[in-house]
Design a protein around this motif. Structure first.
Motif, PDB file in Angstrom:
ATOM      1  N   PHE A 143      20.208  15.657  58.219  1.00 45.53           N
ATOM      2  CA  PHE A 143      20.663  14.265  58.129  1.00 45.53           C
ATOM      3  C   PHE A 143      21.696  13.951  59.205  1.00 45.53           C
ATOM      4  CE2 PHE A 143      18.969  14.712  53.784  1.00 45.53           C
ATOM      5  CZ  PHE A 143      18.106  13.618  53.807  1.00 45.53           C
ATOM      6  N   MET A 144      22.426  14.956  59.635  1.00 45.08           N
ATOM      7  CA  MET A 144      23.425  14.730  60.687  1.00 45.08           C
ATOM      8  C   MET A 144      22.776  14.362  62.018  1.00 45.08           C
ATOM      9  SD  MET A 144      26.341  17.555  59.804  1.00 45.08           S
ATOM     10  CE  MET A 144      27.322  16.966  61.165  1.00 45.08           C
ATOM     11  N   ASP A 145      21.509  14.740  62.211  1.00 44.50           N
ATOM     12  CA  ASP A 145      20.787  14.419  63.442  1.00 44.50           C
ATOM     13  C   ASP A 145      20.184  13.020  63.436  1.00 44.50           C
ATOM     14  OD1 ASP A 145      21.200  16.972  64.611  1.00 44.50           O
ATOM     15  OD2 ASP A 145      19.519  17.787  63.450  1.00 44.50           O
ATOM     16  N   VAL A 146      20.092  12.414  62.254  1.00 51.98           N
ATOM     17  CA  VAL A 146      19.409  11.121  62.126  1.00 51.98           C
ATOM     18  C   VAL A 146      20.043  10.017  62.979  1.00 51.98           C
ATOM     19  CG1 VAL A 146      18.868   9.249  60.507  1.00 51.98           C
ATOM     20  CG2 VAL A 146      18.317  11.609  59.909  1.00 51.98           C
ATOM     21  N   PRO A 147      21.365   9.786  62.916  1.00 57.36           N
ATOM     22  CA  PRO A 147      21.926   8.690  63.717  1.00 57.36           C
ATOM     23  C   PRO A 147      21.674   8.857  65.217  1.00 57.36           C
ATOM     24  CG  PRO A 147      23.505   9.408  62.075  1.00 57.36           C
ATOM     25  CD  PRO A 147      22.380  10.404  62.058  1.00 57.36           C
ATOM     26  N   ARG A 148      21.849  10.067  65.715  1.00 59.74           N
ATOM     27  CA  ARG A 148      21.633  10.312  67.147  1.00 59.74           C
ATOM     28  C   ARG A 148      20.171  10.078  67.520  1.00 59.74           C
ATOM     29  NH1 ARG A 148      21.199  15.867  69.805  1.00 59.74           N
ATOM     30  NH2 ARG A 148      21.050  15.335  71.992  1.00 59.74           N
ATOM     31  N   PHE A 149      19.261  10.604  66.711  1.00 58.46           N
ATOM     32  CA  PHE A 149      17.843  10.429  66.998  1.00 58.46           C
ATOM     33  C   PHE A 149      17.478   8.947  66.984  1.00 58.46           C
ATOM     34  CE2 PHE A 149      13.321  10.583  66.747  1.00 58.46           C
ATOM     35  CZ  PHE A 149      12.952  11.767  67.362  1.00 58.46           C
ATOM     36  N   PHE A 150      17.995   8.217  65.997  1.00 62.10           N
ATOM     37  CA  PHE A 150      17.699   6.793  65.901  1.00 62.10           C
ATOM     38  C   PHE A 150      18.224   6.035  67.117  1.00 62.10           C
ATOM     39  CE2 PHE A 150      18.579   2.450  64.311  1.00 62.10           C
ATOM     40  CZ  PHE A 150      17.265   2.076  64.078  1.00 62.10           C
ATOM     41  N   LEU A 151      19.455   6.292  67.511  1.00 58.71           N
ATOM     42  CA  LEU A 151      20.028   5.593  68.666  1.00 58.71           C
ATOM     43  C   LEU A 151      19.267   5.908  69.949  1.00 58.71           C
ATOM     44  CD1 LEU A 151      23.830   5.868  67.877  1.00 58.71           C
ATOM     45  CD2 LEU A 151      22.379   3.821  67.770  1.00 58.71           C
ATOM     46  N   LYS A 152      18.884   7.152  70.118  1.00 55.30           N
ATOM     47  CA  LYS A 152      18.101   7.526  71.303  1.00 55.30           C
ATOM     48  C   LYS A 152      16.712   6.891  71.254  1.00 55.30           C
ATOM     49  CE  LYS A 152      21.130  10.157  73.365  1.00 55.30           C
ATOM     50  NZ  LYS A 152      21.664   9.864  74.680  1.00 55.30           N
ATOM     51  N   SER A 153      16.153   6.765  70.062  1.00 58.07           N
ATOM     52  CA  SER A 153      14.856   6.102  69.906  1.00 58.07           C
ATOM     53  C   SER A 153      14.929   4.652  70.360  1.00 58.07           C
ATOM     54  CB  SER A 153      14.388   6.151  68.448  1.00 58.07           C
ATOM     55  OG  SER A 153      14.155   7.459  68.040  1.00 58.07           O
ATOM     56  N   LEU A 154      16.042   4.006  70.055  1.00 58.77           N
ATOM     57  CA  LEU A 154      16.218   2.614  70.478  1.00 58.77           C
ATOM     58  C   LEU A 154      16.308   2.503  71.996  1.00 58.77           C
ATOM     59  CD1 LEU A 154      18.663   1.237  67.761  1.00 58.77           C
ATOM     60  CD2 LEU A 154      16.180   0.921  67.932  1.00 58.77           C
ATOM     61  N   ALA A 155      16.929   3.489  72.638  1.00 59.25           N
ATOM     62  CA  ALA A 155      16.992   3.488  74.104  1.00 59.25           C
ATOM     63  C   ALA A 155      15.596   3.652  74.701  1.00 59.25           C
ATOM     64  CB  ALA A 155      17.924   4.592  74.592  1.00 59.25           C
ATOM     65  N   ALA A 156      14.795   4.528  74.106  1.00 57.31           N
ATOM     66  CA  ALA A 156      13.420   4.705  74.573  1.00 57.31           C
ATOM     67  C   ALA A 156      12.606   3.433  74.326  1.00 57.31           C
ATOM     68  CB  ALA A 156      12.777   5.909  73.883  1.00 57.31           C
ATOM     69  N   TRP A 157      12.869   2.777  73.185  1.00 56.97           N
ATOM     70  CA  TRP A 157      12.199   1.512  72.860  1.00 56.97           C
ATOM     71  C   TRP A 157      12.518   0.458  73.933  1.00 56.97           C
ATOM     72  CZ3 TRP A 157       8.747  -0.630  69.625  1.00 56.97           C
ATOM     73  CH2 TRP A 157       8.748  -2.003  69.499  1.00 56.97           C
ATOM     74  N   LYS A 158      13.758   0.391  74.315  1.00 54.05           N
ATOM     75  CA  LYS A 158      14.160  -0.577  75.348  1.00 54.05           C
ATOM     76  C   LYS A 158      13.413  -0.289  76.654  1.00 54.05           C
ATOM     77  CE  LYS A 158      18.116  -2.486  77.747  1.00 54.05           C
ATOM     78  NZ  LYS A 158      19.549  -2.431  77.983  1.00 54.05           N
ATOM     79  N   GLN A 159      13.289   0.990  76.979  1.00 57.43           N
ATOM     80  CA  GLN A 159      12.580   1.364  78.201  1.00 57.43           C
ATOM     81  C   GLN A 159      11.111   0.972  78.140  1.00 57.43           C
ATOM     82  OE1 GLN A 159      12.597   5.549  79.103  1.00 57.43           O
ATOM     83  NE2 GLN A 159      11.270   5.298  80.891  1.00 57.43           N
ATOM     84  N   VAL A 160      10.453   1.214  77.007  1.00 56.25           N
ATOM     85  CA  VAL A 160       9.028   0.915  76.908  1.00 56.25           C
ATOM     86  C   VAL A 160       8.767  -0.585  77.067  1.00 56.25           C
ATOM     87  CG1 VAL A 160       8.707   0.595  74.408  1.00 56.25           C
ATOM     88  CG2 VAL A 160       6.914   1.653  75.734  1.00 56.25           C
ATOM     89  N   SER A 161       9.728  -1.401  76.674  1.00 54.92           N
ATOM     90  CA  SER A 161       9.520  -2.854  76.762  1.00 54.92           C
ATOM     91  C   SER A 161       9.394  -3.337  78.208  1.00 54.92           C
ATOM     92  CB  SER A 161      10.641  -3.600  76.045  1.00 54.92           C
ATOM     93  OG  SER A 161      11.864  -3.422  76.724  1.00 54.92           O
ATOM     94  N   GLY A 162       9.790  -2.521  79.162  1.00 59.20           N
ATOM     95  CA  GLY A 162       9.634  -2.889  80.566  1.00 59.20           C
ATOM     96  C   GLY A 162       8.773  -1.919  81.349  1.00 59.20           C
ATOM     97  N   ALA A 163       8.116  -0.994  80.657  1.00 61.06           N
ATOM     98  CA  ALA A 163       7.339   0.044  81.338  1.00 61.06           C
ATOM     99  C   ALA A 163       6.030  -0.514  81.889  1.00 61.06           C
ATOM    100  CB  ALA A 163       7.055   1.203  80.384  1.00 61.06           C
ATOM    101  N   PRO A 164       5.718  -0.213  83.131  1.00 63.48           N
ATOM    102  CA  PRO A 164       4.433  -0.634  83.694  1.00 63.48           C
ATOM    103  C   PRO A 164       3.273  -0.040  82.896  1.00 63.48           C
ATOM    104  CG  PRO A 164       5.904   0.166  85.419  1.00 63.48           C
ATOM    105  CD  PRO A 164       6.548   0.496  84.097  1.00 63.48           C
ATOM    106  N   GLY A 165       2.309  -0.874  82.578  1.00 66.03           N
ATOM    107  CA  GLY A 165       1.126  -0.415  81.866  1.00 66.03           C
ATOM    108  C   GLY A 165       1.248  -0.409  80.355  1.00 66.03           C
ATOM    109  N   ALA A 166       2.417  -0.744  79.823  1.00 63.73           N
ATOM    110  CA  ALA A 166       2.582  -0.791  78.366  1.00 63.73           C
ATOM    111  C   ALA A 166       1.983  -2.080  77.827  1.00 63.73           C
ATOM    112  CB  ALA A 166       4.052  -0.694  77.990  1.00 63.73           C
TER     113      ALA A 166
END
Length: 133
Positions: free
Chosen positions: A30-53
């Motif tokens: 459970f201690m890993d959940v906040p970090r994983f979630f926040l990093k997931s949001l950063a990846a989500w932001k990246q995908v929103s501008g990724a070529p070919g998505a």
């Protein structure tokens, strides 16, 4: 359950095919959940501008320590280019030690069938997890 609903990033031609990836990640504690979630949001932001998505969705189940992703791409190479590009590349490398289990599955669908249904994606992930194929 925090969910980022399907977001259309680019609209492919109706007669095109889309390359789809679904994933499920379970973090170790459970201690890993906040970090994983926040990093997931950063990846989500990246995908929103990724070529070919074409589009993407994310489901976070923090109390189950589980995260689900679903995305559609112009082709396999567009997905792999995104995965090798920063910040996604460093995010996944940095989170590898926090992940207890992960499953990925890939398939193609007619672009006219987007957005992809989560029921189908979860069924495919369960099958992948069961068979490893």
């Amino acid at each position: 359950m925090p969910t980022l609903r399907w977001t259309t990033i680019s609209t492919p031609a109706p007669d095109a095919e889309s390359f789809v990836m679904a994933s499920r990640f379970e973090v170790r504690s459970f201690m890993d959940v906040p970090r994983f979630f926040l990093k997931s949001l950063a990846a989500w932001k990246q995908v929103s501008g990724a070529p070919g998505a074409h589009g993407a969705s994310l489901i976070a189940q923090p109390l189950k320590r589980t995260f689900w992703t679903l995305s559609a791409w112009e082709d396999r190479e567009a997905l792999y280019t995104y995965a090798r590009t920063e910040p996604h590349k460093s995010i996944m490398t940095g989170l590898r030690s926090t992940t207890k289990d992960s499953v990925f599955t890939f398939w193609e669908v007619p672009a006219a069938d987007l957005p992809v249904d989560w029921t189908d994606a979860r069924r495919r992930l369960a099958e992948q997890s069961r068979t490893g194929a």
